[in-house]
Motif scaffolding. Structure first.
Motif, PDB file in Angstrom:
ATOM      1  N   GLU A   1       8.324  13.912  -1.888  1.00  0.00           N
ATOM      2  CA  GLU A   1       8.508  13.209  -3.159  1.00  0.00           C
ATOM      3  C   GLU A   1       7.155  12.974  -3.845  1.00  0.00           C
ATOM      4  O   GLU A   1       7.017  13.138  -5.060  1.00  0.00           O
ATOM      5  CB  GLU A   1       9.220  11.866  -2.918  1.00  0.00           C
TER       6      GLU A   1
ATOM      7  N   LYS B   1       1.788   6.879  -6.397  1.00  0.00           N
ATOM      8  CA  LYS B   1       2.295   6.846  -7.777  1.00  0.00           C
ATOM      9  C   LYS B   1       1.363   6.022  -8.660  1.00  0.00           C
ATOM     10  O   LYS B   1       1.053   6.404  -9.794  1.00  0.00           O
ATOM     11  CB  LYS B   1       3.718   6.278  -7.798  1.00  0.00           C
TER      12      LYS B   1
ATOM     13  N   LEU C   1      16.257   9.573  -3.452  1.00  0.00           N
ATOM     14  CA  LEU C   1      16.394  10.357  -4.683  1.00  0.00           C
ATOM     15  C   LEU C   1      17.844  10.451  -5.163  1.00  0.00           C
ATOM     16  O   LEU C   1      18.101  10.695  -6.332  1.00  0.00           O
ATOM     17  CB  LEU C   1      15.815  11.763  -4.475  1.00  0.00           C
TER      18      LEU C   1
ATOM     19  N   LYS D   1      14.990   3.800  -3.283  1.00  0.00           N
ATOM     20  CA  LYS D   1      13.911   4.735  -2.964  1.00  0.00           C
ATOM     21  C   LYS D   1      14.432   6.113  -2.560  1.00  0.00           C
ATOM     22  O   LYS D   1      13.649   7.016  -2.308  1.00  0.00           O
ATOM     23  CB  LYS D   1      13.036   4.148  -1.852  1.00  0.00           C
TER      24      LYS D   1
ATOM     25  N   HIS E   1      17.357   6.487  -8.577  1.00  0.00           N
ATOM     26  CA  HIS E   1      16.087   6.351  -7.834  1.00  0.00           C
ATOM     27  C   HIS E   1      15.071   5.548  -8.634  1.00  0.00           C
ATOM     28  O   HIS E   1      14.977   5.672  -9.851  1.00  0.00           O
ATOM     29  CB  HIS E   1      15.567   7.765  -7.576  1.00  0.00           C
ATOM     30  N   ASP E   2      14.357   4.687  -7.963  1.00  0.00           N
ATOM     31  CA  ASP E   2      13.257   3.907  -8.541  1.00  0.00           C
ATOM     32  C   ASP E   2      13.724   2.756  -9.429  1.00  0.00           C
ATOM     33  O   ASP E   2      12.892   2.078 -10.017  1.00  0.00           O
ATOM     34  CB  ASP E   2      12.278   4.790  -9.345  1.00  0.00           C
TER      35      ASP E   2
END
Lengths: 384, 399
Positions: free
Chosen positions: B52, B19, A320, A318, A359-360
């Motif tokens: 973000e 999101k 960046l 999570k 990230h992600d």
């Protein structure tokens, strides 16, 4: 500090006068939440109030949707014209009264308005027409002191009366009694909540909606001299819901001509002082929060989504910056246990060895005994 | 003349939900930081997450409004300036405010547009004019206002109007309930609402002495899908979906249904579509109380009361997980929230279009070992299926 109050008949006007008040608040059914005067009873009250030398405050404290607002302002002028000041809560009524009348305004800031910036805002927006601010009963003594010092207009506070807990425009009692024939009749009930140990919440349905009140009444009569020293200008005694009007006794108590203990014994309702000493109505908030979730800034790398014993940990990245081989980390278990380590092996979702996971994406690292799902991963030192 | 469609404004209780809402079509989302909002128990956003989330939404053409709609006390207000400056720095599209002190503070410190929260119970033209004179650019009307009246307010006050179209409702005028404050010591208007209105009360009629038990203060949920044309005709600027505390599935489904319906209108100029029934079905697939149109057409009456216990709320479908990754190499990788079995029929919600039905003929764990039943809080793989993307939601009909 002066006392103020309501009157619904000629006798109550006399009570106010006899007990030293210089004004009366008049509420009509059409414009006031709890007013009971109609056009037949209002004007005689005005006439008598004038004879007694009482200033007339016209209460217009309902909230209004557009259709209701238009109807209200079409009907209100004859009554407003004979008043010395108008008391409003709906910002629409506030704005309309400033634009369309020349009456001094009293703004009911009882709902919210727990900061001086807001209260000053209502005063300043009033273009010199605001003559009084009615403060919230949720304010603490310190706040009342602060506001009385800083406000450019006098302040008023409830000294004795019901605590309104809930105001809905919907009719909530009449559906329980569909056989009732009388339309627009006030319905009074006592409510007992399954959740609360308190019993006997007064509930009222009238043409403006449904209102629920606290089982106890608000009372600061024993602090009247304190309130006076704080700079409060008006203390309001509201006796509209009692069969017997205790205004004289309340006035004597506020003026220290009667012992508060004696008043309390005599008064038909239990009394409370609310948040006068301190308002800690946010003190429980930390307990409502999931504190584990509060530490996600800065070095937070991600959350463990899967912990397969003896095999791997799957971390959803999570941060960046992503995760790299060589990163030193610490993992905080949901129950607080701390694990520290360094990433020597890193795989992607296809279980392919990588040196970096962005990230992600899912980062797979070797299982660490004791780490469980929902553990949080933080960066200790980087490999950059 | 091309009709301007209202935006779909979805709740974002967390960065993940933001999101989800954006990917499923929300034109804007509203989110809260760790303070100043009304959802104390929600995850809410850290400063990093707000930044973000803002970048994520802006990159996809969506806006982010940040809630500052608590009734702030002086000590809270003193902490606000730093947060407002931060919001301006990260490009917040608006703040949602219910207190005049907050409006004045934001106005003095920044150029961030101010939306007046429904907590302020703005109900009429004059109230809207007042807030406009204080610097507000948009009013979130009280839920008691009809669409027709909202159109009048829009025209006569000449200010943007936002209305709730979906979600839970306060029975009281918003901001006019302090039951929690006085019975539980929790300020309902600073995020501590204990939902006392959802409990059962025994009521004794003082005239008849008759006693009845009822959930008399509990409202059904708002659902205004069939009134979309009226919202458009009235010129409403934004359609708000309540529910920052609600699930990912809720945020995704609501964003998808309302944005698809509005896109259909944009293309066809009407809602005369079989899809209307499908959209309604979709709305019924998430957990909800019985639906009502409340006061959108006429003042809410007895039929708007939800006289049932909370756990009776309908939930036809459950969320079983979220797609973490989908590619021919990885297969469909799912974070499992609710267990499912081999052979179960699942639906994956694409960001646009009809749900994709997938039968879990083969389930593998992350190490590609075949399993027969999934467990919550694990990660599994299903065979690859074209058109499935990460962040899509997976659901299953409740048994």
């Amino acid at each position: 500090m002066k006392l103020t109050g309501f009157a619904e008949n000629l006798h109550e006007l006399s009570l106010l006068k006899e007990n030293g008040t210089e004004e009366v608040i008049l509420g009509m059914r059409a414009f006031s939440r709890f007013g009971r005067l109609d056009e037949n009873t209002f004007f005689p009250m005005v006439k008598r109030a004038r004879e007694l030398g009482l200033r007339i405050i016209f209460e217009w404290d309902i909230l209004m949707t557009e259709e209701s607002f238009k109807k209200t302002v079409a009907d209100i002028s004859p009554f407003l014209d004979v008043a010395d000041a108008v008391r409003v809560q709906d910002p629409g009524a506030y704005h309309w009264a400033i634009q369309q009348t020349k009456k001094p305004l009293q703004f009911v800031a009882e709902n919210g308005n727990h900061n001086i910036e807001a209260l000053l805002g209502w005063c300043h927006a009033g273009a010199g027409r605001i003559e009084r601010i009615i403060l919230s009963i949720e304010l603490s003594r310190d706040s009342i002191l602060d506001y009385c010092q800083k406000l450019p207009v006098p302040a008023e506070l409830l000294g004795l009366g019901r605590i309104l807990l809930f105001y809905s425009p919907r009719s909530l009692l009449s559906p329980l009694n569909p056989e009732r024939e009388t339309v627009n009749e006030d319905i009074h009930a006592l409510g007992e909540s399954e959740e609360s140990p308190h019993k006997g919440f007064p509930v009222l349905e009238n043409r403006h909606g449904t209102f629920m009140f606290h089982i106890k009444e608000f009372c600061l009569l024993d602090y009247a001299s304190d309130l006076k020293s704080l700079g409060l200008s008006f203390l309001r005694i509201d006796q509209r819901f009692n069969e017997r009007n205790f205004f004289p006794e309340a006035a004597k108590t506020a003026n220290r001509e009667k012992m508060f203990e004696s008043f309390r014994e005599e008064y038909p309702q239990e009394l409370m002082r609310g948040f006068y000493h301190v308002n800690k109505s946010d003190v429980l908030f930390p307990k409502l929060k999931n504190m584990r979730l509060q530490n996600r800034s800065g070095d937070y790398l991600g959350e463990v989504l899967e912990a397969e014993k003896g095999s791997h940990l799957a971390i959803l990245v999570k941060n960046l910056r992503g995760i790299r081989v060589g990163d030193k980390f610490r993992i905080v278990h949901p129950k607080g246990a701390l694990f520290e380590g360094e990433i020597h092996s890193l795989k992607d979702v296809n279980m392919t060895e990588q040196t970096f996971i962005p990230h992600d994406d899912l980062a797979i690292i070797p299982f660490i005994n004791g780490v469980w799902v929902k553990s949080q991963v933080f960066l200790s030192t980087t490999n950059e | 003349m091309k009709t301007t469609l209202p935006e779909v404004l979805a709740p974002a209780g967390s960065l993940e939900k933001l999101k989800v809402a954006v990917l499923y079509g929300a034109n804007a989302v509203y989110a809260g930081g760790q303070k100043f909002g009304l959802r104390t128990a929600a995850d809410n956003f850290t400063l990093d997450e707000l930044r973000e989330g803002m970048d994520f939404a802006h990159a996809r053409g969506s806006k982010v409004y940040v809630v500052l709609n608590s009734f702030l006390h002086d000590k809270d207000l003193a902490e606000l300036p730093d947060f407002v400056r931060f919001l301006e720095e990260i490009g917040a599209d608006a703040v949602i405010v219910s207190d005049l002190g907050v409006v004045r503070t934001v106005r003095a410190l920044s150029k961030i547009p101010v939306h007046v929260s429904t907590q302020a119970s703005t109900l009429n033209v004059e109230a809207a004019k007042f807030w406009k004179s204080m610097g507000a650019t948009r009013i979130v009307l009280g839920r008691e206002v009809s669409i027709k009246d909202a159109g009048i307010i829009r025209r006569e006050a000449d200010i943007e109007i936002e209305m709730f179209i979906h979600g839970s409702m306060c029975m009281a005028y918003s901001g006019n309930c302090v039951i929690s404050n006085f019975t539980q010591g929790r300020d309902s208007n600073r995020g501590g609402c204990a939902h006392s209105c959802r409990f059962e009360y025994t009521l004794e009629d003082l005239a008849t002495k008759e006693k009845k038990s009822a959930f008399f203060m509990s409202s059904k949920d708002l659902q205004g899908l069939r009134l979309l044309k009226d919202f458009i005709d009235a010129g409403i600027d934004s359609l708000k979906i309540e529910g920052r505390m609600k699930s990912h599935l809720y945020a995704g489904t609501m964003s998808k249904v309302y944005s698809e319906a509005l896109r259909y209108y944009e293309e066809h100029g009407d809602f005369l579509s079989d899809d209307l029934l499908n959209w309604e079905k979709e709305l019924s697939k998430v957990s909800h109380r019985s639906y009502t149109e409340a006061s959108l057409e006429n003042p809410a009456g007895a039929e708007s009361i939800f006289n049932e216990r909370e756990n009776n709320s309908a939930a036809e479908w459950k969320m079983v997980g979220t797609v973490l990754k989908s590619s021919p190499e990885s297969g469909i990788v799912i974070e499992v929230r609710n267990a499912f079995n081999q052979g179960d029929e699942l639906e994956i919600l694409p960001f646009r279009g009809s749900p994709v039905t997938v039968v879990a003929h083969e389930i593998m764990d992350l190490t590609r070992k075949t399993i027969l039943r999934t467990k919550p809080t694990t990660i599994v793989r299903l065979p690859y299926h074209a058109g499935i993307n990460s962040s899509q939601l997976v659901r299953q009909k409740s048994v």
